[in-house]
Design a protein around this motif. Sequence first.
Motif, PDB file in Angstrom:
ATOM      1  N   UNK A   3       0.650  -1.223   0.560  1.00 38.24           N
ATOM      2  CA  UNK A   3       0.042  -0.461  -0.235  1.00 38.24           C
ATOM      3  C   UNK A   3       0.931   1.165  -0.114  1.00 38.24           C
ATOM      4  N   UNK A   4       2.527   1.247   0.897  1.00 38.51           N
ATOM      5  CA  UNK A   4       2.557   2.502   1.096  1.00 38.51           C
ATOM      6  C   UNK A   4       3.219   2.763  -0.364  1.00 38.51           C
ATOM      7  N   UNK A   5       3.851   3.383  -0.732  1.00 39.97           N
ATOM      8  CA  UNK A   5       5.416   3.426  -2.396  1.00 39.97           C
ATOM      9  C   UNK A   5       6.461   2.912  -2.024  1.00 39.97           C
ATOM     10  N   UNK A   6       7.064   2.355  -2.383  1.00 39.74           N
ATOM     11  CA  UNK A   6       8.894   2.728  -2.695  1.00 39.74           C
ATOM     12  C   UNK A   6       9.265   3.880  -2.791  1.00 39.74           C
ATOM     13  N   UNK A   7      10.038   4.044  -1.837  1.00 43.93           N
ATOM     14  CA  UNK A   7      10.696   5.084  -2.340  1.00 43.93           C
ATOM     15  C   UNK A   7      12.003   5.115  -2.673  1.00 43.93           C
ATOM     16  N   UNK A   8      12.426   5.318  -3.994  1.00 45.89           N
ATOM     17  CA  UNK A   8      13.369   4.815  -5.270  1.00 45.89           C
ATOM     18  C   UNK A   8      13.635   6.238  -6.357  1.00 45.89           C
ATOM     19  N   UNK A   9      14.646   6.628  -6.512  1.00 47.46           N
ATOM     20  CA  UNK A   9      15.201   7.933  -7.663  1.00 47.46           C
ATOM     21  C   UNK A   9      14.815   7.243  -8.731  1.00 47.46           C
ATOM     22  N   UNK A  10      14.772   8.987  -9.698  1.00 44.96           N
ATOM     23  CA  UNK A  10      14.894   8.435 -11.249  1.00 44.96           C
ATOM     24  C   UNK A  10      15.638   7.259 -11.670  1.00 44.96           C
ATOM     25  N   UNK A  11      17.035   7.589 -11.747  1.00 44.91           N
ATOM     26  CA  UNK A  11      17.934   6.114 -11.822  1.00 44.91           C
ATOM     27  C   UNK A  11      17.672   4.925 -11.391  1.00 44.91           C
ATOM     28  N   UNK A  43       6.556  11.490  -7.261  1.00 50.72           N
ATOM     29  CA  UNK A  43       7.929  11.456  -7.662  1.00 50.72           C
ATOM     30  C   UNK A  43       8.564  12.762  -7.488  1.00 50.72           C
ATOM     31  N   UNK A  44       9.723  12.326  -7.148  1.00 47.41           N
ATOM     32  CA  UNK A  44      11.134  13.582  -6.863  1.00 47.41           C
ATOM     33  C   UNK A  44      11.048  14.087  -8.357  1.00 47.41           C
ATOM     34  N   UNK A  45      12.388  15.189  -7.713  1.00 45.43           N
ATOM     35  CA  UNK A  45      12.387  16.394  -8.371  1.00 45.43           C
ATOM     36  C   UNK A  45      13.358  15.372  -9.941  1.00 45.43           C
ATOM     37  N   UNK A  46      14.000  14.560  -9.413  1.00 48.75           N
ATOM     38  CA  UNK A  46      15.145  13.487 -10.136  1.00 48.75           C
ATOM     39  C   UNK A  46      14.313  13.162 -11.243  1.00 48.75           C
TER      40      UNK A  46
END
Length: 136
Positions: free
Chosen positions: A63-71, A115-118
């Motif tokens: 249910x919670x989003x995984x936190x990972x960047x664009x790369x 989504x984060x800035x990257x």
Amino acid sequence: MNYDTFVDQVAQRTATSSSRAVELIRATLETLAERLTGGEVLDLAVQLPAPLRLPMRPTPDIEAAERFGAAEFVARVALRAGVGEPAARDAVRAVFTTLREAVTGGEFDELVVQLPRDYRDMVEPALAPGATLRRG
């Protein structure tokens, strides 16, 4: 937007076959489902053609989003689709642009804010004026 149109748009944007586009779409949507909250995944999935909903189906334990960047996003898409990272990045841009065209009611904007800035270089082409593919 119907399924065939979605696939055709991604195929044209990535200069690949329809069958390859289906693989790229699936890999991108599965990765996106990991990155978004379960509620946002469901909100997005209901606006997609039925065959595209399956990769977006969240499981109860995520249910919670995984936190990972664009790369990491691109790396996961590349691994799932069996392509190099440059091709995966192009595919993600193509799928995001097509998603923006396929969903209504600001749903794409709601997705983008999670989504984060990257992620900007992959998302901004979808937000740019003229991003819509013009058929000749």
